[in-house]
Design a protein around this motif. Structure first.
Motif, PDB file in Angstrom:
ATOM      1  N   GLY A  69     -36.981  14.924 -35.915  1.00  9.74           N
ATOM      2  CA  GLY A  69     -38.125  15.546 -35.258  1.00  9.74           C
ATOM      3  C   GLY A  69     -38.953  14.595 -34.419  1.00  9.74           C
ATOM      4  N   THR A  70     -38.561  13.303 -34.374  1.00  5.36           N
ATOM      5  CA  THR A  70     -39.290  12.342 -33.552  1.00  5.36           C
ATOM      6  C   THR A  70     -38.413  11.917 -32.388  1.00  5.36           C
ATOM      7  OG1 THR A  70     -38.510  10.410 -34.783  1.00  5.36           O
ATOM      8  CG2 THR A  70     -40.552  11.452 -35.549  1.00  5.36           C
ATOM      9  N   GLU A  71     -39.004  11.242 -31.444  1.00  5.99           N
ATOM     10  CA  GLU A  71     -38.288  10.755 -30.277  1.00  5.99           C
ATOM     11  C   GLU A  71     -37.107   9.881 -30.708  1.00  5.99           C
ATOM     12  OE1 GLU A  71     -39.578   7.402 -27.316  1.00  5.99           O
ATOM     13  OE2 GLU A  71     -40.609   9.273 -26.800  1.00  5.99           O
ATOM     14  N   GLY A  72     -35.903  10.250 -30.283  1.00  8.69           N
ATOM     15  CA  GLY A  72     -34.705   9.489 -30.620  1.00  8.69           C
ATOM     16  C   GLY A  72     -34.021   9.927 -31.902  1.00  8.69           C
ATOM     17  N   GLY A  73     -34.648  10.795 -32.689  1.00 11.19           N
ATOM     18  CA  GLY A  73     -34.057  11.297 -33.934  1.00 11.19           C
ATOM     19  C   GLY A  73     -33.490  12.691 -33.739  1.00 11.19           C
ATOM     20  N   ALA A  74     -32.874  13.225 -34.789  1.00 10.16           N
ATOM     21  CA  ALA A  74     -32.328  14.583 -34.727  1.00 10.16           C
ATOM     22  C   ALA A  74     -33.453  15.565 -34.389  1.00 10.16           C
ATOM     23  CB  ALA A  74     -31.687  14.961 -36.051  1.00 10.16           C
ATOM     24  N   ARG A  75     -33.154  16.528 -33.543  1.00 13.61           N
ATOM     25  CA  ARG A  75     -34.172  17.526 -33.178  1.00 13.61           C
ATOM     26  C   ARG A  75     -34.613  18.336 -34.381  1.00 13.61           C
ATOM     27  NH1 ARG A  75     -31.504  20.299 -27.974  1.00 13.61           N
ATOM     28  NH2 ARG A  75     -31.154  18.398 -26.804  1.00 13.61           N
ATOM     29  N   LEU A  76     -33.626  18.806 -35.159  1.00 13.29           N
ATOM     30  CA  LEU A  76     -33.884  19.694 -36.286  1.00 13.29           C
ATOM     31  C   LEU A  76     -32.974  19.326 -37.450  1.00 13.29           C
ATOM     32  CD1 LEU A  76     -33.816  22.987 -34.198  1.00 13.29           C
ATOM     33  CD2 LEU A  76     -35.856  21.860 -35.073  1.00 13.29           C
ATOM     34  N   PRO A  77     -33.288  19.789 -38.651  1.00 17.16           N
ATOM     35  CA  PRO A  77     -32.376  19.543 -39.777  1.00 17.16           C
ATOM     36  C   PRO A  77     -31.092  20.355 -39.609  1.00 17.16           C
ATOM     37  CG  PRO A  77     -34.172  20.968 -40.467  1.00 17.16           C
ATOM     38  CD  PRO A  77     -34.487  20.529 -39.062  1.00 17.16           C
ATOM     39  N   VAL A  78     -30.040  19.905 -40.277  1.00 17.28           N
ATOM     40  CA  VAL A  78     -28.783  20.640 -40.277  1.00 17.28           C
ATOM     41  C   VAL A  78     -29.034  22.009 -40.912  1.00 17.28           C
ATOM     42  CG1 VAL A  78     -26.452  20.671 -41.235  1.00 17.28           C
ATOM     43  CG2 VAL A  78     -27.406  18.539 -40.378  1.00 17.28           C
ATOM     44  N   ASP A  79     -28.453  23.031 -40.325  1.00 19.06           N
ATOM     45  CA  ASP A  79     -28.616  24.405 -40.809  1.00 19.06           C
ATOM     46  C   ASP A  79     -28.163  24.495 -42.270  1.00 19.06           C
ATOM     47  OD1 ASP A  79     -28.483  27.143 -41.340  1.00 19.06           O
ATOM     48  OD2 ASP A  79     -27.691  27.644 -39.363  1.00 19.06           O
ATOM     49  N   ARG A  80     -29.081  24.862 -43.153  1.00 16.22           N
ATOM     50  CA  ARG A  80     -28.810  24.896 -44.588  1.00 16.22           C
ATOM     51  C   ARG A  80     -27.863  26.025 -44.997  1.00 16.22           C
ATOM     52  NH1 ARG A  80     -30.195  20.207 -43.947  1.00 16.22           N
ATOM     53  NH2 ARG A  80     -31.911  19.271 -45.089  1.00 16.22           N
ATOM     54  N   ARG A  81     -27.514  26.898 -44.065  1.00 15.39           N
ATOM     55  CA  ARG A  81     -26.566  27.965 -44.375  1.00 15.39           C
ATOM     56  C   ARG A  81     -25.113  27.494 -44.283  1.00 15.39           C
ATOM     57  NH1 ARG A  81     -28.690  32.187 -40.096  1.00 15.39           N
ATOM     58  NH2 ARG A  81     -28.630  30.234 -38.966  1.00 15.39           N
ATOM     59  N   LEU A  82     -24.884  26.304 -43.710  1.00 15.15           N
ATOM     60  CA  LEU A  82     -23.526  25.790 -43.580  1.00 15.15           C
ATOM     61  C   LEU A  82     -22.925  25.509 -44.950  1.00 15.15           C
ATOM     62  CD1 LEU A  82     -23.888  23.258 -40.636  1.00 15.15           C
ATOM     63  CD2 LEU A  82     -22.668  25.425 -40.615  1.00 15.15           C
ATOM     64  N   LYS A  83     -21.666  25.783 -45.102  1.00 16.34           N
ATOM     65  CA  LYS A  83     -20.925  25.514 -46.330  1.00 16.34           C
ATOM     66  C   LYS A  83     -19.787  24.556 -45.985  1.00 16.34           C
ATOM     67  CE  LYS A  83     -23.273  28.537 -48.690  1.00 16.34           C
ATOM     68  NZ  LYS A  83     -24.553  28.092 -49.119  1.00 16.34           N
ATOM     69  N   LEU A  84     -20.098  23.281 -45.903  1.00 15.26           N
ATOM     70  CA  LEU A  84     -19.112  22.269 -45.567  1.00 15.26           C
ATOM     71  C   LEU A  84     -18.461  21.762 -46.844  1.00 15.26           C
ATOM     72  CD1 LEU A  84     -21.295  20.216 -43.052  1.00 15.26           C
ATOM     73  CD2 LEU A  84     -19.615  21.987 -42.524  1.00 15.26           C
ATOM     74  N   PHE A 108     -21.906  18.547 -34.767  1.00 13.63           N
ATOM     75  CA  PHE A 108     -22.626  17.939 -33.659  1.00 13.63           C
ATOM     76  C   PHE A 108     -24.122  18.144 -33.875  1.00 13.63           C
ATOM     77  CE2 PHE A 108     -18.422  18.964 -32.210  1.00 13.63           C
ATOM     78  CZ  PHE A 108     -18.050  17.842 -31.483  1.00 13.63           C
ATOM     79  N   VAL A 109     -24.875  17.042 -33.892  1.00 15.92           N
ATOM     80  CA  VAL A 109     -26.313  17.101 -34.151  1.00 15.92           C
ATOM     81  C   VAL A 109     -27.065  16.654 -32.895  1.00 15.92           C
ATOM     82  CG1 VAL A 109     -28.187  16.250 -35.606  1.00 15.92           C
ATOM     83  CG2 VAL A 109     -25.904  16.594 -36.593  1.00 15.92           C
ATOM     84  N   PRO A 110     -27.822  17.559 -32.251  1.00 13.40           N
ATOM     85  CA  PRO A 110     -28.598  17.188 -31.063  1.00 13.40           C
ATOM     86  C   PRO A 110     -29.728  16.218 -31.404  1.00 13.40           C
ATOM     87  CG  PRO A 110     -28.369  19.575 -31.242  1.00 13.40           C
ATOM     88  CD  PRO A 110     -27.906  18.995 -32.534  1.00 13.40           C
ATOM     89  N   VAL A 111     -29.975  15.286 -30.474  1.00 19.14           N
ATOM     90  CA  VAL A 111     -31.006  14.266 -30.645  1.00 19.14           C
ATOM     91  C   VAL A 111     -32.135  14.561 -29.669  1.00 19.14           C
ATOM     92  CG1 VAL A 111     -31.477  11.796 -30.383  1.00 19.14           C
ATOM     93  CG2 VAL A 111     -29.354  12.559 -31.444  1.00 19.14           C
ATOM     94  N   ALA A 112     -33.386  14.385 -30.119  1.00 19.34           N
ATOM     95  CA  ALA A 112     -34.556  14.594 -29.262  1.00 19.34           C
ATOM     96  C   ALA A 112     -34.573  13.548 -28.151  1.00 19.34           C
ATOM     97  CB  ALA A 112     -35.834  14.516 -30.091  1.00 19.34           C
ATOM     98  N   ALA A 113     -34.917  13.958 -26.943  1.00 11.35           N
ATOM     99  CA  ALA A 113     -34.972  13.044 -25.805  1.00 11.35           C
ATOM    100  C   ALA A 113     -35.946  11.914 -26.093  1.00 11.35           C
ATOM    101  CB  ALA A 113     -35.391  13.799 -24.553  1.00 11.35           C
ATOM    102  N   GLY A 114     -35.695  10.807 -25.487  1.00  6.51           N
ATOM    103  CA  GLY A 114     -36.569   9.648 -25.688  1.00  6.51           C
ATOM    104  C   GLY A 114     -35.740   8.398 -25.720  1.00  6.51           C
ATOM    105  N   ARG A 115     -35.922   7.619 -26.768  1.00  7.03           N
ATOM    106  CA  ARG A 115     -35.225   6.347 -26.887  1.00  7.03           C
ATOM    107  C   ARG A 115     -33.724   6.498 -26.709  1.00  7.03           C
ATOM    108  NH1 ARG A 115     -36.354   3.761 -32.359  1.00  7.03           N
ATOM    109  NH2 ARG A 115     -36.928   5.880 -32.777  1.00  7.03           N
TER     110      ARG A 115
END
Length: 166
Positions: free
Chosen positions: A43-58, A90-97
């Motif tokens: 949730g911060t600049e350069g980190g993952a935008r959001l947590p992994v969807d908790r509905r996933l069953k990996l 695939f985990v999107p990263v917040a723009a920034g660093r």
């Protein structure tokens, strides 16, 4: 290998799902691994935008997760279970660093010192950079004398990369 789309969802849905269901991979551990890989909290600049969807069953991954940048702008982290038939996420990263490329301090083909650090110890070994990178970026390196195996290490300073063990 089964492909799982970038199923990332804000945790604000109000559903409480146990972090670790029997036989499934702990999704919170993926969030922690991505934060460690990017060097920035979720949730911060350069980190993952959001947590992994908790509905996933990996399926539970018996090996340590493999993380690497996906794409040219370091805007996505590819998380893989590195076993035959393993999953990809695939985990999107917040723009920034991550999106702003700093000046490289290590060039491809350069001799580097690889430091592996764990609880109470540090081991160093010589190696070769297989990619160029700036301080803080993760690059592929090959330990000296090992033509087959490569590792991912974070650029610490010119000529030095490192890996931290849990």
């Amino acid at each position: 290998m089964r492909l799982i789309p970038a199923a990332i969802l804000a945790g604000a849905l109000g559903t409480a799902v146990p972090a670790l269901a029997a036989g499934f991979h702990d999704l919170a551990s993926i969030d922690r691994a991505v934060a460690q890989f990017t060097g920035a909290p979720q949730g911060t600049e350069g980190g993952a935008r959001l947590p992994v969807d908790r509905r996933l069953k990996l399926t539970q991954c018996p090996m340590p997760l493999a993380l690497e940048w996906y794409g040219n702008a370091n805007s996505t982290v590819l998380v893989r279970c590195p076993v035959a038939g393993g999953w990809r996420l695939f985990v999107p990263v917040a723009a920034g660093r991550a999106a702003a490329r700093a000046e490289p301090v290590i060039a491809r083909g350069e001799a580097v010192s690889i430091a592996v650090q764990g609880s109470g110890f540090t081991v160093s070994r010589q190696g070769e950079a297989l990619e160029g990178g700036a301080v803080g970026e993760w690059i592929r390196v090959r330990p000296a004398g090992d033509k087959r195996n490569t590792i991912r290490a974070r650029v610490i300073q010119p000529g030095r990369v490192g890996v931290e063990l849990p």
